[in-house]
Design an enzyme around this catalytic site. Structure first.
Site, short mmCIF file in Angstrom:
data_model
loop_
_atom_site.label_atom_id
_atom_site.label_comp_id
_atom_site.label_asym_id
_atom_site.label_seq_id
_atom_site.Cartn_x
_atom_site.Cartn_y
_atom_site.Cartn_z
N LYS A 86 -6.16 -8.47 2.42
CA LYS A 86 -5.50 -8.43 1.10
C LYS A 86 -4.38 -9.46 1.05
CE LYS A 86 -2.25 -5.20 0.28
NZ LYS A 86 -0.96 -5.74 -0.19
N ASN A 87 -3.55 -9.50 2.11
CA ASN A 87 -2.34 -10.33 2.07
C ASN A 87 -2.61 -11.80 2.34
OD1 ASN A 87 -1.07 -8.03 1.40
ND2 ASN A 87 -0.10 -7.69 3.39
N CYS A 89 9.05 -1.65 -6.00
CA CYS A 89 7.94 -0.81 -5.58
C CYS A 89 8.51 0.33 -4.77
CB CYS A 89 6.92 -1.61 -4.78
SG CYS A 89 7.42 -1.87 -3.10
N ARG A 120 12.56 -5.15 -4.20
CA ARG A 120 11.77 -6.26 -3.66
C ARG A 120 12.32 -7.55 -4.28
NH1 ARG A 120 6.82 -4.40 -1.73
NH2 ARG A 120 6.54 -6.44 -0.77
N ASP A 130 3.75 -3.00 8.17
CA ASP A 130 2.63 -2.38 7.45
C ASP A 130 1.84 -1.42 8.33
OD1 ASP A 130 1.85 -5.37 5.52
OD2 ASP A 130 3.45 -3.90 5.36
N ARG A 180 -5.10 0.14 -3.56
CA ARG A 180 -4.51 -1.21 -3.67
C ARG A 180 -4.85 -2.06 -2.46
NH1 ARG A 180 1.36 -1.22 -3.80
NH2 ARG A 180 0.88 -3.43 -3.60
#
Ligand code: EPZ
Length: 422
Positions: free
Chosen positions: A22-23, A116, A121, A305, A397
């Site tokens: 994803k990142n 978030c 952020r 993460d 997500r």
């Protein structure tokens, strides 16, 4: 309200292929704006955050179409340089579009991305760096009105190795004239993947993976075909799931070099972890044990993460483990939910002390954020009885289908779409 229902107790077995990162996909999708051609992005994960990026690209006038896990983006028709508040709020990391839109159009109008669940952020480092490169950025009631008719290569020093700021500056610098050197750059593997994509488009970028990234701007870029790297955090999640449930699991596509701090922690906890060119295999037979303190840090340190999912696995273990969360200010929100399952975890500021317990029990729990939600599913695998994890939209997500993947590995897990009226 959809939920993931887990009946704990099954050991895991089997093999799954790790999804695309994803990142890495998200900054690469922004980077497609730097060329006027077609990017064929293979191994692109089908996630809510990727869908949000596709909506932004289409809003800007680009075409994007899926064929299985290949996303083809054509930016020739880009006819807009502003991104609405609603689109910006859909995804925290939408700020990554700023550098690319500025490089492509010389101007950009977008709003501050939403905060978030992890805490504020800020993007002050992004904005300071873009101003160094010559962008005029005015903050006007939550909107950023940016003009950069001429971006000029500069030496930019980041006060902290921000992943997003590094990526934004790399993209803006591609559209500038001259050489940009980004010092104290983030060194994550996703930065290397972005560099490799940009070079495949004809850009002159080097140094990614070290603390200094250099971009020789001004090259005319063209479309290309590129394959996204495997998702190291999804891999860490499934390894922690296998550690929690017990059994033996193989993750094809996972690269141990991208998550060696996680595999080291799992070995110390009593798992057998073997890695080869094709992937990683984890086996857990004996009870997990507490390990030396975990301090999250920028790559190559322990990834923030993976903090929640490792904590979930160690919630049922013999001994204690200390976690120190140094990246985000509010990344222990999964602790209260784990406690509802019988975990014994004490939080004080940036430190959480996990006193491993012998048993966890199923409970109804609420996902608070992307990785926290995955952590609740990990813990539920090791709990006696049934757990219902709600807030699945957070999990979607970042994971293509967490419930399905765990079920493929033998877990008693199903997704309950629930009553849509709720
Ligand atoms: C990226 O977020 C990842 N997201 C995050 O993954 C990851 O947790 C984070 O990097 C750290 O590794 C994507 O890549 C899409 P940062 P990013 O800028 O770029 C502060 C997930 O679960 N900061 O490296 O936003 C910031 O507040 C997500 O997949 C500033 O103060 O992270 C944070 O405390 C969650 N000013 C720290 O730096 C700035 O201008 C690290 O942030 C920018 C950041």
């Amino acid at each position: 309200m959809s939920q993931i229902i887990v009946k704990g107790g099954n050991a895991l077995s089997g093999s799954v292929r790790v999804q695309g990162a994803k990142n890495s996909a998200l900054p690469i999708l922004a980077a497609t704006l730097l060329n006027r051609g077609e990017t064929v992005l293979k191994g692109c994960p089908r996630l809510r955050d990727v869908d949000a990026s596709v909506r932004i690209l289409r809003h800007l006038g680009c075409e994007a179409r899926w064929e299985e896990d290949t996303l083809t983006v054509n930016t020739a028709g880009m006819n807009c340089c502003n991104i609405s508040d609603a689109l910006m709020r859909e995804m925290r990391s939408s700020a990554i579009f700023l550098g690319a839109v500025l490089a492509r159009c010389g101007q950009a109008d977008l709003s501050y991305p939403g905060g978030c669940e992890l805490g504020p952020r800020p993007i002050d480092l992004h904005l300071a760096g873009l101003r160094e490169l010559g962008a005029d950025i005015r903050e006007d009631g939550g909107r950023l009105r940016c003009s950069a008719p001429r971006l000029v290569g500069r030496k930019v020093v980041l006060s902290l190795p921000s992943v997003g700021a590094t990526e934004n500056l790399m993209l803006a610098a591609c559209g500038g004239s001259g050489v940009t050197s980004i010092y104290n750059a983030a060194q994550e593997p996703e930065i290397v993947d972005l560099q490799d994509y940009l070079c495949a488009c004809g850009a002159k970028v080097s140094g990614a993976g070290t603390s200094t990234v250099t971009v020789e701007g001004g090259a005319q870029l063209f479309g290309c075909t590129y394959t996204v790297m495997p998702d190291r955090i999804a891999a860490a999640t499934y390894l922690c799931a296998a550690a929690a449930a017990g059994g033996e699991v193989r993750l094809t596509g996972a690269k141990e070099g991208h998550l060696s701090t996680v595999t080291a922690a799992l070995r110390e906890a009593g798992c057998t972890v073997a890695a080869d060119e094709e992937g990683i295999t984890l086996r857990r037979r004996r009870a997990l044990r507490g390990i030396r303190p975990i301090h999250t840090a920028p790559y190559p340190g322990f990834p923030t993460d993976a903090q929640a999912v490792l904590m979930a696995a160690l919630a049922r273990s013999r001994g204690a483990t200390v976690f120190e969360e140094n990246i985000f200010t509010n990344r222990f929100r999964h602790v209260d939910e784990l406690s509802r399952m019988g975990a014994d975890i004490r939080v004080s500021g940036r430190v959480a002390v996990v006193n491993g317990v012998e048993r966890l029990h199923g409970a109804s729990v609420q996902s608070t954020d992307l990785r926290g939600g995955a952590a609740l599913c990990v813990a539920a695998l090791a709990a006696e009885g049934e757990s219902a994890v709600s807030g699945v939209e957070h999990i979607d997500r970042g994971y293509e289908d967490l419930a399905k993947t765990l079920a493929e590995l033998g877990a008693d897990v199903r997704r309950d779409e629930g009553n849509s009226e709720e």
